[in-house]
Design an enzyme around this catalytic site. Structure first.
Site, PDB file in Angstrom:
ATOM      1  N   ASP A  93       2.937  -5.233  -4.809  1.00  0.00           N
ATOM      2  CA  ASP A  93       2.786  -5.006  -6.245  1.00  0.00           C
ATOM      3  C   ASP A  93       1.295  -4.872  -6.522  1.00  0.00           C
ATOM      4  OD1 ASP A  93       2.583  -5.109  -9.006  1.00  0.00           O
ATOM      5  OD2 ASP A  93       4.085  -6.684  -9.243  1.00  0.00           O
ATOM      6  N   ASN A 120      -0.152   5.872  -4.944  1.00  0.00           N
ATOM      7  CA  ASN A 120       0.735   6.656  -5.798  1.00  0.00           C
ATOM      8  C   ASN A 120       1.354   5.814  -6.902  1.00  0.00           C
ATOM      9  OD1 ASN A 120       2.873   8.874  -6.348  1.00  0.00           O
ATOM     10  ND2 ASN A 120       4.101   7.085  -5.775  1.00  0.00           N
ATOM     11  N   THR A 127       8.255  10.230 -22.573  1.00  0.00           N
ATOM     12  CA  THR A 127       8.775  11.504 -22.055  1.00  0.00           C
ATOM     13  C   THR A 127       8.739  12.540 -23.173  1.00  0.00           C
ATOM     14  OG1 THR A 127      11.053  10.857 -22.604  1.00  0.00           O
ATOM     15  CG2 THR A 127      10.294  10.412 -20.358  1.00  0.00           C
ATOM     16  N   SER A 172      -3.725  12.782 -12.601  1.00  0.00           N
ATOM     17  CA  SER A 172      -3.097  13.787 -13.457  1.00  0.00           C
ATOM     18  C   SER A 172      -4.145  14.614 -14.183  1.00  0.00           C
ATOM     19  CB  SER A 172      -2.192  13.102 -14.491  1.00  0.00           C
ATOM     20  OG  SER A 172      -1.709  14.035 -15.439  1.00  0.00           O
ATOM     21  N   TYR A 232      -1.164   6.974 -20.979  1.00  0.00           N
ATOM     22  CA  TYR A 232      -1.109   7.514 -19.612  1.00  0.00           C
ATOM     23  C   TYR A 232      -2.321   8.404 -19.346  1.00  0.00           C
ATOM     24  CZ  TYR A 232       0.769   9.922 -15.486  1.00  0.00           C
ATOM     25  OH  TYR A 232       0.957  10.438 -14.224  1.00  0.00           O
ATOM     26  N   LYS A 236      -5.284   7.744 -16.442  1.00  0.00           N
ATOM     27  CA  LYS A 236      -5.610   8.699 -15.379  1.00  0.00           C
ATOM     28  C   LYS A 236      -7.047   9.202 -15.510  1.00  0.00           C
ATOM     29  CE  LYS A 236      -1.701   8.488 -13.217  1.00  0.00           C
ATOM     30  NZ  LYS A 236      -1.629   7.866 -11.876  1.00  0.00           N
ATOM     31  N   VAL A 269       6.304  16.792 -12.151  1.00  0.00           N
ATOM     32  CA  VAL A 269       7.289  16.752 -11.067  1.00  0.00           C
ATOM     33  C   VAL A 269       8.643  16.255 -11.567  1.00  0.00           C
ATOM     34  CG1 VAL A 269       7.756  15.859  -8.751  1.00  0.00           C
ATOM     35  CG2 VAL A 269       5.404  16.359  -9.452  1.00  0.00           C
ATOM     36  N   THR A 271      11.079  14.044 -11.423  1.00  0.00           N
ATOM     37  CA  THR A 271      11.364  12.698 -10.928  1.00  0.00           C
ATOM     38  C   THR A 271      11.853  11.837 -12.091  1.00  0.00           C
ATOM     39  OG1 THR A 271       9.125  11.888 -11.389  1.00  0.00           O
ATOM     40  CG2 THR A 271       9.515  12.851  -9.204  1.00  0.00           C
TER      41      THR A 271
END
Length: 313
Positions: A93, A120, A127, A172, A232, A236, A269, A271
């Site tokens: 973790d 990663n 979303t 990203s 997010y 990044k 991607v 996922t």
């Protein structure tokens, strides 16, 4: 053909090119690695991390697949082992220091060190067009602080070699400093973060902390932060800046003990993180991270890549 159609055509052509490149095997003189080369992939029980592990192991490396969840990690590892690949599992973790210490002690005892780290592990709670910051602290902690934790933990584990050890941070394009549509409005802050001479860990940290403080009092909306997937994107941005900072620090290491660090964008991607809405298959999303990890005569460091090409920060 309008602008959107041209962009789609360019994207499809690049996808075809990446697919073609992936079919070309590495020649013997390009293969600096062997089955004794140890790669670590974080957040690897599914999605991009799983595919990175799969591709590295398919090239003949020994890969340590890690994930927070032991059950899911062991299941993912078993699936790859059943293909005859040299993949082992260990729980990890990236935001838990005890977990990191336990992992590093095990790696040291079992293998003596590592040659490659691909970080990663990351999360996103938004979303589509959603832009909630309810989980911003968790996002920053996992994506940025977790990345720092792993880089700092990995450096003492990196084994000396003529080829140099490699660190690849999955990032990203949303974190680009000078993106036209999704960037920090404060020009002076952007310039500070862009200037490698003034860039520091404390500057990156203070930028993230300022955002999190504004999240708490609600003023972040007018704080001049990126407006698309804000938490997010900022996490990044911090990863990208940290890549450049660490490349400068690591460049001072002597020959034979070099460590090269770069970051890459896998694209949007298909996922679980994108609720399966992404356009890029995981096999393609994993490609640039694997390519960077395996570059022959590695001397590139502190750069940002997508689709095997350098892009601007």
């Amino acid at each position: 053909m309008n602008k959107k159609e041209r962009a789609k055509e360019r994207r499809e052509k690049r996808h075809q090119e990446i697919t073609r490149l992936r079919t070309i095997p590495y020649s013997d003189h390009q293969r600096w690695w062997s089955a004794d080369t140890i790669a670590v992939v974080t957040g690897a029980n599914r999605g991009i991390g799983f595919e990175i592990t799969h591709q590295l192991a398919s090239h003949g490396l020994t890969v340590i697949l890690t994930s927070r969840d032991t059950t899911l990690g062991e299941e993912a590892t078993k699936a790859l082992q059943e293909q005859g690949l040299k993949v082992v599992f260990h729980q990890l973790d990236v935001v838990d220091h005890e977990s990191i210490d336990s992992f590093c002690a095990w790696v040291k005892e079992t293998y003596g060190g590592i040659d490659i780290l691909i970080n990663n592990a990351g999360i996103s709670y938004n979303t589509g067009s959603d832009n909630s910051v309810d989980c911003a602290e968790n996002v920053i902690n996992t994506n940025y602080i977790g990345t720092k934790n792993m880089v700092k933990a990995a450096i003492p584990l990196m084994r000396p070699s003529a080829e140099g050890a490699r660190i690849v941070l999955v990032s990203s394009r949303l974190g680009r400093l000078n993106g036209r549509r999704n960037r920090i409005a404060d020009v002076a802050l952007r310039q500070q973060l862009e200037d490698t001479e003034s860039l520091s860990e404390s500057l990156i940290d203070s930028t993230m902390n300022k955002f999190l403080e504004q999240v708490k009092d609600g003023s972040w909306v007018n704080g001049g932060w990126p407006q698309n997937n804000t938490d997010y994107s900022l996490s990044k941005l911090a990863v990208n800046a940290y890549t450049r900072l660490m490349a400068k620090i690591l460049s001072e290491r002597p020959e034979g003990q070099k460590i090269y660090i770069n970051c890459c964008c896998p694209g949007w991607v298909k996922t679980a993180m994108t609720a399966w809405a992404g356009l890029t298959p995981p096999e393609e999303g994993a490609d640039t991270a694997v390519w960077l990890a395996l570059l022959q005569d590695q001397s590139i460091s502190g750069k940002f890549f997508a689709e095997r090409r350098e892009i601007n920060f």
